[in-house]
Each structure stands twice: as C-alpha cells, then as structure tokens.
Design an enzyme around this catalytic site. Structure first.
Site, PDB file in Angstrom:
ATOM      1  N   SER A  41      77.726  31.559  22.942  1.00 19.65           N
ATOM      2  CA  SER A  41      78.571  30.673  22.159  1.00 19.65           C
ATOM      3  C   SER A  41      80.087  30.684  22.679  1.00 19.65           C
ATOM      4  O   SER A  41      80.619  31.646  23.393  1.00 19.65           O
ATOM      5  CB  SER A  41      78.955  31.151  20.642  1.00 19.65           C
ATOM      6  OG  SER A  41      80.045  30.532  20.096  1.00 19.65           O
ATOM      7  N   LYS A  46      71.965  26.654   9.695  1.00 20.29           N
ATOM      8  CA  LYS A  46      72.835  25.719   8.995  1.00 20.29           C
ATOM      9  C   LYS A  46      72.279  25.107   7.758  1.00 20.29           C
ATOM     10  O   LYS A  46      72.959  24.784   6.823  1.00 20.29           O
ATOM     11  CB  LYS A  46      73.264  24.455  10.133  1.00 20.29           C
ATOM     12  CG  LYS A  46      74.115  24.908  11.007  1.00 20.29           C
ATOM     13  CD  LYS A  46      74.281  23.476  11.890  1.00 20.29           C
ATOM     14  CE  LYS A  46      75.034  23.995  13.174  1.00 20.29           C
ATOM     15  NZ  LYS A  46      75.347  22.836  14.172  1.00 20.29           N
ATOM     16  N   ASP A 102      80.332  19.008  11.868  1.00 19.28           N
ATOM     17  CA  ASP A 102      79.465  18.458  13.006  1.00 19.28           C
ATOM     18  C   ASP A 102      79.676  17.173  13.271  1.00 19.28           C
ATOM     19  O   ASP A 102      79.895  16.510  14.196  1.00 19.28           O
ATOM     20  CB  ASP A 102      78.091  18.963  13.033  1.00 19.28           C
ATOM     21  CG  ASP A 102      77.775  20.348  13.256  1.00 19.28           C
ATOM     22  OD1 ASP A 102      78.692  20.853  14.071  1.00 19.28           O
ATOM     23  OD2 ASP A 102      76.964  21.008  12.840  1.00 19.28           O
ATOM     24  N   GLY A 145      66.352  12.149  18.508  1.00 21.72           N
ATOM     25  CA  GLY A 145      66.211  13.225  18.111  1.00 21.72           C
ATOM     26  C   GLY A 145      66.377  13.240  16.295  1.00 21.72           C
ATOM     27  O   GLY A 145      67.148  12.288  15.847  1.00 21.72           O
ATOM     28  N   GLY A 166      66.448  16.491  14.486  1.00 24.29           N
ATOM     29  CA  GLY A 166      66.543  17.882  13.985  1.00 24.29           C
ATOM     30  C   GLY A 166      67.957  18.276  13.384  1.00 24.29           C
ATOM     31  O   GLY A 166      68.640  17.352  12.820  1.00 24.29           O
ATOM     32  N   ALA A 182      70.957  19.091  14.247  1.00 22.24           N
ATOM     33  CA  ALA A 182      72.073  18.289  14.901  1.00 22.24           C
ATOM     34  C   ALA A 182      72.116  16.842  14.432  1.00 22.24           C
ATOM     35  O   ALA A 182      73.291  16.397  14.008  1.00 22.24           O
ATOM     36  CB  ALA A 182      72.195  18.597  16.359  1.00 22.24           C
ATOM     37  N   TYR A 204      75.802  20.549  26.657  1.00 20.35           N
ATOM     38  CA  TYR A 204      77.179  20.524  27.496  1.00 20.35           C
ATOM     39  C   TYR A 204      76.712  20.548  28.801  1.00 20.35           C
ATOM     40  O   TYR A 204      77.646  20.647  29.874  1.00 20.35           O
ATOM     41  CB  TYR A 204      77.629  21.955  27.227  1.00 20.35           C
ATOM     42  CG  TYR A 204      77.941  22.350  25.671  1.00 20.35           C
ATOM     43  CD1 TYR A 204      78.241  21.433  24.703  1.00 20.35           C
ATOM     44  CD2 TYR A 204      77.281  23.620  25.549  1.00 20.35           C
ATOM     45  CE1 TYR A 204      78.222  21.934  23.516  1.00 20.35           C
ATOM     46  CE2 TYR A 204      77.741  24.179  24.134  1.00 20.35           C
ATOM     47  CZ  TYR A 204      78.192  23.234  23.124  1.00 20.35           C
ATOM     48  OH  TYR A 204      78.080  23.725  22.012  1.00 20.35           O
ATOM     49  N   GLY A 236      78.344  17.134  25.653  1.00 21.92           N
ATOM     50  CA  GLY A 236      78.866  17.730  24.326  1.00 21.92           C
ATOM     51  C   GLY A 236      79.999  18.475  24.137  1.00 21.92           C
ATOM     52  O   GLY A 236      80.602  18.636  22.929  1.00 21.92           O
TER      53      GLY A 236
HETATM   54  P1  ATR Z   1      68.941  21.311  16.524  1.00 23.62           P
HETATM   55  O1  ATR Z   1      69.724  22.108  15.229  1.00 23.62           O
HETATM   56  O2  ATR Z   1      69.737  21.782  17.821  1.00 23.62           O
HETATM   57  O3  ATR Z   1      68.918  19.812  16.339  1.00 23.62           O
HETATM   58  P2  ATR Z   1      66.350  21.625  15.891  1.00 23.62           P
HETATM   59  O4  ATR Z   1      66.590  21.473  14.575  1.00 23.62           O
HETATM   60  O5  ATR Z   1      65.338  22.544  16.439  1.00 23.62           O
HETATM   61  O6  ATR Z   1      67.492  22.130  16.957  1.00 23.62           O
HETATM   62  O7  ATR Z   1      66.021  20.149  16.718  1.00 23.62           O
HETATM   63  C1  ATR Z   1      65.273  19.899  17.959  1.00 23.62           C
HETATM   64  C2  ATR Z   1      65.485  18.490  18.319  1.00 23.62           C
HETATM   65  O8  ATR Z   1      65.022  18.305  19.732  1.00 23.62           O
HETATM   66  C3  ATR Z   1      64.364  17.686  17.349  1.00 23.62           C
HETATM   67  O9  ATR Z   1      64.604  16.279  17.339  1.00 23.62           O
HETATM   68  C4  ATR Z   1      63.016  17.946  18.315  1.00 23.62           C
HETATM   69  O10 ATR Z   1      61.830  17.207  18.003  1.00 23.62           O
HETATM   70  P3  ATR Z   1      60.687  17.144  16.869  1.00 23.62           P
HETATM   71  O11 ATR Z   1      61.550  16.791  15.615  1.00 23.62           O
HETATM   72  O12 ATR Z   1      59.773  16.513  17.257  1.00 23.62           O
HETATM   73  O13 ATR Z   1      60.467  18.929  16.906  1.00 23.62           O
HETATM   74  C5  ATR Z   1      63.584  17.584  19.623  1.00 23.62           C
HETATM   75  N1  ATR Z   1      63.080  18.442  20.716  1.00 23.62           N
HETATM   76  C6  ATR Z   1      62.710  19.749  20.959  1.00 23.62           C
HETATM   77  N2  ATR Z   1      61.892  19.846  22.148  1.00 23.62           N
HETATM   78  C7  ATR Z   1      61.165  18.811  22.292  1.00 23.62           C
HETATM   79  C8  ATR Z   1      60.420  18.385  23.445  1.00 23.62           C
HETATM   80  N3  ATR Z   1      59.774  19.181  24.132  1.00 23.62           N
HETATM   81  N4  ATR Z   1      59.922  16.904  23.332  1.00 23.62           N
HETATM   82  C9  ATR Z   1      60.855  16.149  22.377  1.00 23.62           C
HETATM   83  N5  ATR Z   1      61.575  16.136  21.511  1.00 23.62           N
HETATM   84  C10 ATR Z   1      61.780  17.583  21.394  1.00 23.62           C
END
Ligand code: ATR
Length: 283
Positions: A14, A64, A100, A125, A127, A129, A226, A245
């Site tokens: 961090s 989170k 965020d 994405g 997830g 974030a 980043y 980032g």
């Molecule tokens: P964060 O809190 O950093 O957003 P997260 O909640 O684990 O972390 O989310 C990670 C994101 O990266 C998700 O959108 C994930 O896709 P899935 O929802 O399908 O899991 C995406 N991601 C991570 N690894 C991936 C990969 N190898 N290919 C495609 N998407 C990936």
C-alpha cells in the site's frame, strides 16, 4: 502515535501511509498513519479495536463489502454502492464511507478535464472497484454506462442496483465475444474505465481485444491499475489520451483526509508521497 491505519490482505504494497502522512505532515500533524495486515476472519475483532483506539481507517481488498455490514452507520454513497473504503471514528461510533467513486470522478477531471455528468462510460470489470465507482457515476449524472466483464452475472447485479436507484442512467452489458457490439460502443463512449485486476501482473492478458481501438477515436482511457499496462501502451501508441490509476488513489485518499480532519490536504505533497517506496509503520 498511530491514530489512522490502512488495512488489507495483502497490504504491504500500500502507498497510502506515505501519501497520507505527507498530507498530515504538511498540516503540522506529524505522521499518525500506519499499516496493518488484517485477514478477513479478523475484521470484526479489528472493528472493536478501531472503535476505541483509532480516528480513521482506509480499507482495501478484500474488506470493502464486509466493512459495509460491520460499520455502525453508513453515508448515503456507501449505502448506495454497498462498499466501504473509509472509516470515520468519533466517540466510539464507526461511520463507513466510500471515496473511491469521487476519487475516480476527480481523477478524470484532473487527467482529462472530463466531467461525469451527461457522459457515456464503458467499464471493463464488474468487481468491487467497478461496483463502487460505476454506482457513484450513475448517481453523479452519467448518461450511459456499459459493462464488459468475464462473468456476466456480476455486471448484471451492478446494473440491477443502478436501476433500483432510479438515477436515469442507462446501463447495459456487452459480451466481449460480440465484437461488433463492442466496436460500436467504442465509437459511442466518452471514456473507458479499466477496472479489472488485469495488468497487475506483466503477463496478464488485455481486458478486451485491443485491435478494436483506433487512432481517431473520440474517447479517453483510464486504467485503475498503477502500472503501464498493455491497454495504456496501446492507447499511447494510437495517440488516445490515457492515464493510470495514480490520481484516483490520490483523490480517494484526499477525500478520506478531509472526512477525518475537516482540512484541505496538500495534493502535491500527497502526489510526492505516492512516489516513495510503498509500506509504512506497522501498528
Ligand atoms: P477489485 O476489488 O479490485 O475490483 P475483484 O472484486 O476481485 O477486485 O474484481 C476483479 C475484476 O477483475 C473482476 O471484474 C474480474 O472478472 P470476474 O468478475 O469475471 O471475476 C476481473 N478479472 C480478474 N481476473 C480476470 C481474468 N483473468 N480475465 C478476465 N477478467 C478478470
């Protein structure tokens, strides 16, 4: 004495301690911000420690969502996005907030002079974030948000949450295999937000087929990672305005600092703190 912490699992990488202490130091408040490794199962116990010993906390992956359940009370924006990255602790009461989204909104202004209101976004994405920032964008007046994600169900959950907020923002999901839809969206969107974790490792694939990007596209690209990712390299090659980032981390941290102290942080001092080696005093 340490009164503020960043917690996560992992957390040693961090940059928050150096960045936040730079802001505290420029206000003559010393270096009260430390770092602690907290595993998911330790989070409830940590909250009880924080209640009596700390004034503020930043939370990173994977805390989170759970923090939104453990806080005594949530701000409206934390409630809306069901995510907490900041705890404000006053007289034993723990308030959860999410900075965020506003951090990304201000980063887009800083990097590209791009406001959120009335604009179209393509989020790669779905997830944590993407959830926190996209929901903030919908509440801040974005016109349209499309999601591209490996797992459709996670994008659909965010879309449902946004629809329930009745912000008037149009949302939808694009399957990355449907190249023609993605190609058309790239021509319509103002800004791609890369919010997957792809790019953290050098051998990660790109979040979508980069050959769909063209030099004359009227869009900007913000990557929440980043590093100089494959996406950012391709954008730079094509002359598409792009940014990593860093500024989002600075701006979300600056907003946490304001919530804790009521003071305006020195953003340039925070930017200089960000460039120092990561980590901080373990407490
Ligand atoms: P964060 O809190 O950093 O957003 P997260 O909640 O684990 O972390 O989310 C990670 C994101 O990266 C998700 O959108 C994930 O896709 P899935 O929802 O399908 O899991 C995406 N991601 C991570 N690894 C991936 C990969 N190898 N290919 C495609 N998407 C990936």
């Amino acid at each position: 004495m340490i009164k503020y912490l960043v917690i996560g699992d992992p957390v040693a990488h961090s940059r928050s301690p150096k960045m936040q202490n730079a802001a505290f130091e420029s206000c003559g408040m010393g270096s009260p911000y430390g770092i602690r490794h907290v595993k998911p199962e330790e989070l409830p116990e940590f909250f009880e420690y924080a209640r009596t010993h700390l004034a503020g906390v930043n939370l990173t992956v994977p805390h989170k969502l759970r923090a939104a359940e453990l806080a005594d009370t949530l701000t409206l924006r934390a409630k809306q996005c069901k995510s907490v990255n900041t705890l404000i602790i006053k007289e034993g009461l723990i308030t959860g907030d999410s900075t965020d989204g506003v951090g990304l909104e201000r980063a887009l202004m800083h990097n590209f002079d791009l406001p959120v209101k009335g604009k179209s976004f393509l989020f790669a994405g779905a997830g944590g974030a993407a959830r926190a920032t996209a929901i903030h964008f919908a509440c801040a007046g974005a016109k349209r948000i499309m999601f591209l994600n490996r797992t459709a169900s996670k994008a659909l959950e965010i879309i449902e949450d946004i629809d329930n907020l009745q912000t008037g923002c149009f949302c939808g999901f694009i399957d990355s295999k449907e190249r023609e839809f993605l190609a058309a969206e790239l021509k319509n969107t103002c800004c791609i937000i890369q919010a997957t974790s792809l790019g953290l490792k050098d051998d990660d694939p790109a979040p979508f087929d980069l050959s769909l990007l063209e030099a004359n596209m009227q869009l900007v690209i913000f990557d929440t990672i980043y590093k100089n990712t494959k996406l950012l390299q391709k954008a730079a090659e094509l002359g598409i305005p792009c940014a990593g980032g860093k500024e989002m981390l600075i701006q979300q941290g600056a907003e946490s600092f304001r919530l804790w102290t009521g003071m305006e942080p020195d953003l340039d001092a925070m930017r200089a703190g960000f460039e120092l080696p990561p980590g901080g005093v373990e407490a």
